[in-house]
Motif scaffolding. Structure first.
Motif, PDB file in Angstrom:
ATOM      1  N   UNK A 698       0.830  -1.207   0.000  1.00 32.13           N
ATOM      2  CA  UNK A 698       0.000   0.000   0.000  1.00 32.13           C
ATOM      3  C   UNK A 698       0.869   1.263   0.000  1.00 32.13           C
ATOM      4  N   UNK A 699       1.928   1.249   0.817  1.00 30.23           N
ATOM      5  CA  UNK A 699       2.811   2.429   0.859  1.00 30.23           C
ATOM      6  C   UNK A 699       3.469   2.656  -0.491  1.00 30.23           C
ATOM      7  N   UNK A 700       3.897   1.581  -1.160  1.00 29.05           N
ATOM      8  CA  UNK A 700       4.546   1.745  -2.458  1.00 29.05           C
ATOM      9  C   UNK A 700       3.550   2.217  -3.525  1.00 29.05           C
ATOM     10  N   UNK A 701       2.303   1.771  -3.439  1.00 28.78           N
ATOM     11  CA  UNK A 701       1.303   2.210  -4.422  1.00 28.78           C
ATOM     12  C   UNK A 701       1.057   3.707  -4.327  1.00 28.78           C
ATOM     13  N   UNK A 702       1.234   4.279  -3.134  1.00 30.41           N
ATOM     14  CA  UNK A 702       1.096   5.723  -2.987  1.00 30.41           C
ATOM     15  C   UNK A 702       2.373   6.451  -3.415  1.00 30.41           C
ATOM     16  N   UNK A 703       3.502   5.820  -3.256  1.00 25.43           N
ATOM     17  CA  UNK A 703       4.750   6.460  -3.699  1.00 25.43           C
ATOM     18  C   UNK A 703       4.825   6.492  -5.224  1.00 25.43           C
ATOM     19  N   UNK A 704       4.405   5.418  -5.879  1.00 28.80           N
ATOM     20  CA  UNK A 704       4.540   5.297  -7.332  1.00 28.80           C
ATOM     21  C   UNK A 704       3.166   5.026  -7.947  1.00 28.80           C
ATOM     22  N   UNK A 705       2.350   6.061  -8.091  1.00 32.86           N
ATOM     23  CA  UNK A 705       0.991   5.847  -8.617  1.00 32.86           C
ATOM     24  C   UNK A 705       0.969   5.397 -10.071  1.00 32.86           C
ATOM     25  N   UNK A 706       2.042   5.657 -10.845  1.00 32.13           N
ATOM     26  CA  UNK A 706       2.062   5.191 -12.232  1.00 32.13           C
ATOM     27  C   UNK A 706       2.008   3.672 -12.306  1.00 32.13           C
ATOM     28  N   UNK A 707       2.644   3.028 -11.359  1.00 29.37           N
ATOM     29  CA  UNK A 707       2.590   1.567 -11.305  1.00 29.37           C
ATOM     30  C   UNK A 707       1.455   1.110 -10.409  1.00 29.37           C
ATOM     31  N   UNK A 708       1.354   1.742  -9.250  1.00 31.58           N
ATOM     32  CA  UNK A 708       0.325   1.336  -8.300  1.00 31.58           C
ATOM     33  C   UNK A 708       0.633  -0.043  -7.760  1.00 31.58           C
ATOM     34  N   UNK A 709       0.129  -1.051  -8.442  1.00 29.22           N
ATOM     35  CA  UNK A 709       0.409  -2.430  -8.045  1.00 29.22           C
ATOM     36  C   UNK A 709       0.429  -3.291  -9.291  1.00 29.22           C
ATOM     37  N   UNK A 710       1.378  -4.217  -9.318  1.00 26.79           N
ATOM     38  CA  UNK A 710       1.504  -5.167 -10.429  1.00 26.79           C
ATOM     39  C   UNK A 710       1.732  -6.534  -9.827  1.00 26.79           C
TER      40      UNK A 710
END
Length: 921
Positions: A698-710
């Motif tokens: 969740x923290x990474x999805x907010x840091x990198x919204x272009x990727x979000x989650x893969x």
């Protein structure tokens, strides 16, 4: 961190003494390393505290100053070696002994209470939370006794990390001495110099013309200057002839006879030596001694006459010089008068005579001034020598005065104490009785201090005896347990070997018919025994049963599946092979020793990238050091990101993700339990790893919204969390996605992943041309298998031991490691793949062949040895080349898709057709 200054007894013979060293305790192996100083990178050596015992050092009589007998202690190492250490104060000594004793106790109990090779004090993440070992019940009475015997003390400034900024304590000489004795010794040395003992004054720097460093009197200085003038005049008059003289400032020509050592003494002593050497029998007799003394007296008288003759010769030479100068002057006057008197006025002739007289006078004055200058320079040298000696005398006098002042102060205090004691009493006690009482009180105080010190020493030694006895009993119990385990293993091996022999005999020469053959029964029994689960046992019985293969490995992965018996058999066979390889690697301690030596060299300095570290990481990071090294590697790559981020950056992102829903949150929740279902840390919704995995994603999805989650990021984070805490695992994901991998690697199009597959195809055709041609012949698209290798860095593709060795090198060197190991996996099984002659069997084999590779050492040798050279620039160039091609193909596909959508809208017959994306949505 237990560290600080101690003094270590070292050296041999007269050089043996205490030297200040910087000591640092390493809890990983319970070693006490010592360095020359706090900034030194490499240790001078180490002490094995886990196998040592301690005692107080009892110095020899007269070998230590008063009060030092309780500041030194001994460390008795295995093999009988004894190391003597000394602290600055008794307080520091007690603190060091208590801490080292406690560290040894904790380390030995941690060895007894765990079966995992990883101490939880040094590992982080989910692996550190595991406790697969059985905790031994500690002796409650022993713990109570240890607490009772413990001595509470606090360290001084010379213990701890703050001591590194302080200068090392200076150790005095080990020889007993006092200020008064020292002053007396210096006085005796100076007086012996002045008295001029022949043996004490003789030096290896003396020439044949010995000289003495004496203080000349004013008369001696005058005589010396007069002689110097005479020598200069003689040198001028002799026109180049040199007189033999000493080069030293105080020699025979400068020091009067009474203030120097006579030449006759030296020649006489030399004569004595030569005569004693040439005729030893004559010297032994009385007549020879008398004859020798007569010769010496005669020789001395001749020497005195020689001295007188020398003086007369010097005076005669000086007189001759003066007469020669007078004759030259008169001859000059005569010659001048005869040549110039004719035709020259009388006034002019008188003027010339006056000028000539002035010139002669000035020359004489110049000579006198030069002589005066030389004498003044010599006087300055003499005065400097005298000033130096006066300074030494002044220093001695100051120290003597200081010592006397101390004595006076001490006597004054004693006097005031006596007066106070006499005034407090009735006044009837006389002065000798009061002095005696004061001495008795001082002696009583000293005895009380010693008593308290010996009480502390006694409590520590009792505690040491108690701990050593407990550790010995535990070691004996552990030995009995291992003996029972070994006996059980041997019995089980005998049973299995017996059944195998029966089976082999029956297969070779059957004795019964097929219906009555015991072969099938033996095989069935062997399979049941191999797959039989171990029953739950009591903790006290757990040590007596051999467990070659546990349900989970040290990383938490399930070793044997629960479904199919055939799969169970294969999995257990693979697990036994891995166990065998692990045991054989543990017997070779060279890699472990290299790691310990390297980490010991970094105790006083920061780790840096170097060839030595790269080679160590390629060989595999030991399990107990992996948390520390992974964290260091991650910080190495994301330092610029962390420096630019605000404090608490991860917590801010996490709080934002929990407060506000994220478009990727739904997909993250769906994939949590599908991440690593065969790992106990992620197998159920209540597992500790699930919540940590959710937070990091969740923290990474907010840091990198272009990727979000893969899909794939969850597995990367899950592996990182096994050895790292949440925040470090978050930065590990940032390292992989934003530093290592190209852009668009984890976006919706997976553009970077597709490019890497084409680069890998090029490398395979270059490094393994036969295998590449084999795949092309049977039209096998192996990128369907390798795509997942690159996306999740081999997670769920290889066995866990190999997986973490790949990750070790990957986190240090970057994505090039993925290409190396992907090619190495194919090269490892190249011959087996080439034997397959149809596409179906090849593709089926590619789906599982990586799980059959168990030898990590061989695979690493292929990846980093056989595949060289492997330049990173070549990979970058090919990535750029294939990136343009893939982008062009994606553009063409997008155009085809738009044409399809337009055609579907215009043609009623195709309105019912839908695309794959629409079906997924």
């Amino acid at each position: 961190k237990l560290c600080g200054y101690l003094q270590k007894l070292s050296g041999k013979g007269p050089l043996r003494g205490f030297r200040s060293r910087w000591f640092v305790f390493d809890p990983r192996r319970c070693y006490l390393y010592y360095f020359k100083g706090p900034q030194e990178p490499l240790p001078l050596g180490h002490l094995d505290i886990g196998s040592s015992c301690f005692s107080y050092h009892q110095p020899e009589a007269g070998a230590a100053a008063a009060g030092d007998e309780l500041t030194a202690f001994e460390v008795h190492s295995p093999g009988g070696a004894v190391t003597v250490l000394k602290a600055a104060t008794r307080q520091d000594t007690t603190y060091w002994l208590q801490e080292l004793q406690q560290k040894r106790w904790e380390y030995c109990h941690s060895l007894e209470s765990r079966t995992s090779p990883t101490p939880s004090d040094f590992s982080k993440g989910l692996v550190a939370k595991d406790n697969p070992g059985t905790i031994l019940s500690q002796n409650a009475s022993a713990e109570r006794a240890r607490n009772i015997l413990a001595v509470e003390t606090s360290p001084t400034d010379l213990v701890g990390e703050q001591a590194a900024s302080q200068p090392a304590p200076v150790q005095g000489s080990a020889i007993n001495f006092s200020l008064k004795q020292w002053s007396t010794e210096i006085k005796n040395s100076m007086s012996s110099l002045r008295k001029g003992s022949n043996d004490n004054r003789r030096s290896i720097f003396y020439t044949t013309e010995e000289w003495e460093l004496l203080d000349p009197t004013p008369k001696d200085l005058e005589d010396s200057m007069a002689l110097e003038e005479k020598r200069k005049h003689l040198a001028e008059g002799s026109k180049g002839r040199r007189l033999t003289s000493s080069a030293f400032p105080f020699d025979f020509g400068r020091i009067p006879h009474k203030a120097r050592r006579p030449l006759k003494d030296m020649i006489g002593s030399s004569k004595n030596r030569s005569s004693s050497d040439s005729s030893p029998t004559e010297c032994c007799s009385g007549n020879g001694n008398r004859l020798l003394s007569e010769l010496q007296l005669k020789y001395q008288s001749q020497q005195e006459e020689l001295e007188k003759l020398k003086k007369d010769l010097l005076s005669q030479k000086e007189l001759v010089r003066l007469l020669q100068q007078t004759v030259r002057s008169s001859q000059y006057d005569k010659y001048f008068a005869s040549r110039l008197c004719e035709g020259v006025p009388k006034d002019t002739l008188e003027l010339l005579h006056q000028k000539d007289d002035q010139i002669l006078g000035l020359n004489n004055q110049l000579e006198k001034l030069n002589l005066e200058k030389d004498s003044l320079q010599q006087e300055v040298k003499n005065l400097k020598c005298k000033v130096g000696e006066l300074n030494e005398r002044l220093g001695m006098l100051m120290e003597t005065i200081q010592a006397k002042d101390e004595v006076i102060m001490k006597l004054s205090r004693q006097l005031s104490d006596c007066e106070d004691s006499t005034s407090s009493q009735s006044g009837a006690i006389n002065s000798p009785t009061a002095t005696c009482t004061n001495k008795e009180l001082q002696e009583l105080d000293r005895l009380k201090d010693n008593l308290q010190g010996y009480k502390t020493q006694n409590k520590f030694l009792n505690k040491e005896i108690l701990e050593l006895s407990t550790l010995r009993r535990n070691a004996e119990a552990r030995e009995r347990e291992w003996q029972a385990k070994y006996t059980s293993l041997e019995a089980k091996l005998c049973q299995i070997e017996s059944k195998y022999l029966i089976l082999l005999q029956e297969m070779k020469t059957p004795v019964c018919s097929e219906d009555q053959s015991p072969a099938s029964e033996v095989i069935t029994q062997l399979l049941e025994d191999a797959l039989k689960a171990e029953p739950n046992e009591q903790p006290e019985q757990a040590f007596f049963k051999p467990h070659l293969v546990s349900e989970y490995d040290i990383y938490g992965f399930q070793t044997i599946p629960e479904d199919d018996d055939e799969e169970k058999l294969v999995a257990k066979s693979r697990a036994l092979d891995l166990r065998s390889l692990s045991l054989s690697e543990n017997r070779e301690i060279s890699t472990g020793v290299k790691w310990e030596n390297y980490l010991a060299s970094t105790m006083n300095r920061e780790m840096m990238r170097c060839v030595e570290l790269k080679n160590l990481i390629r060989s595999g990071i030991p399990h107990e050091h992996r948390s520390k090294m992974w964290k260091w590697c991650v910080n190495l790559h994301v330092k610029k990101f962390k420096d630019s981020a605000v404090p608490g950056y991860f917590q801010i992102l996490l709080q934002k993700a929990l407060e506000k829903p994220n478009p990727a949150s739904k997909q993250i929740e769906l994939d949590l339990l599908r991440t690593l279902p065969n790992n106990k840390h992620y197998s159920s919704p209540t597992s500790e790893g699930i919540q940590k995995l959710r937070n990091v994603l969740l923290a990474f999805s907010w840091r990198n919204p272009d990727i979000g989650y893969c899909q794939g990021l969850n597995r990367l984070v899950a592996i990182a969390l096994l050895y790292l805490e949440q925040e470090d695992a978050f930065w590990c994901l940032v390292t992989i996605v934003e530093v290592f991998m190209p852009r668009d690697y984890y976006t919706k199009t997976l553009l970077g992943s597709q490019v890497d597959q084409r680069v890998f195809k090029d490398l395979l055709s270059e490094k393994l041309p036969r295998l590449h041609a084999h795949f092309e012949l049977y039209k096998v698209d192996y990128t369907l298998i390798t795509f997942n290798w690159f996306l999740v860095v081999f997670v769920d593709s290889v066995v866990s031991d190999i997986l973490f060795k790949i990750w070790d090198s990957f986190l240090y060197e970057g994505p090039k490691v993925i290409f190396r190991f992907a090619l190495a996996l194919f090269k490892y099984k190249e011959e087996e793949i080439l034997k397959l002659q149809d596409s179906m069997s090849i593709f089926k084999y590619l789906r599982y062949f990586t799980r059959t590779i168990l030898d990590a050492r061989k695979l690493t040798a292929i990846a980093f040895g056989d595949l060289n050279p492997f330049p990173l620039r070549q990979i970058r160039n090919r990535r750029a080349y294939h990136l343009d091609k893939v982008r062009l193909e994606l553009t063409e596909l997008e155009a085809i898709r738009e044409d399809f959508l337009r055609e579907r809208e215009t043609c009623p017959e195709k309105r019912d057709l839908i695309s794959d994306d629409e079906e997924d949505s």
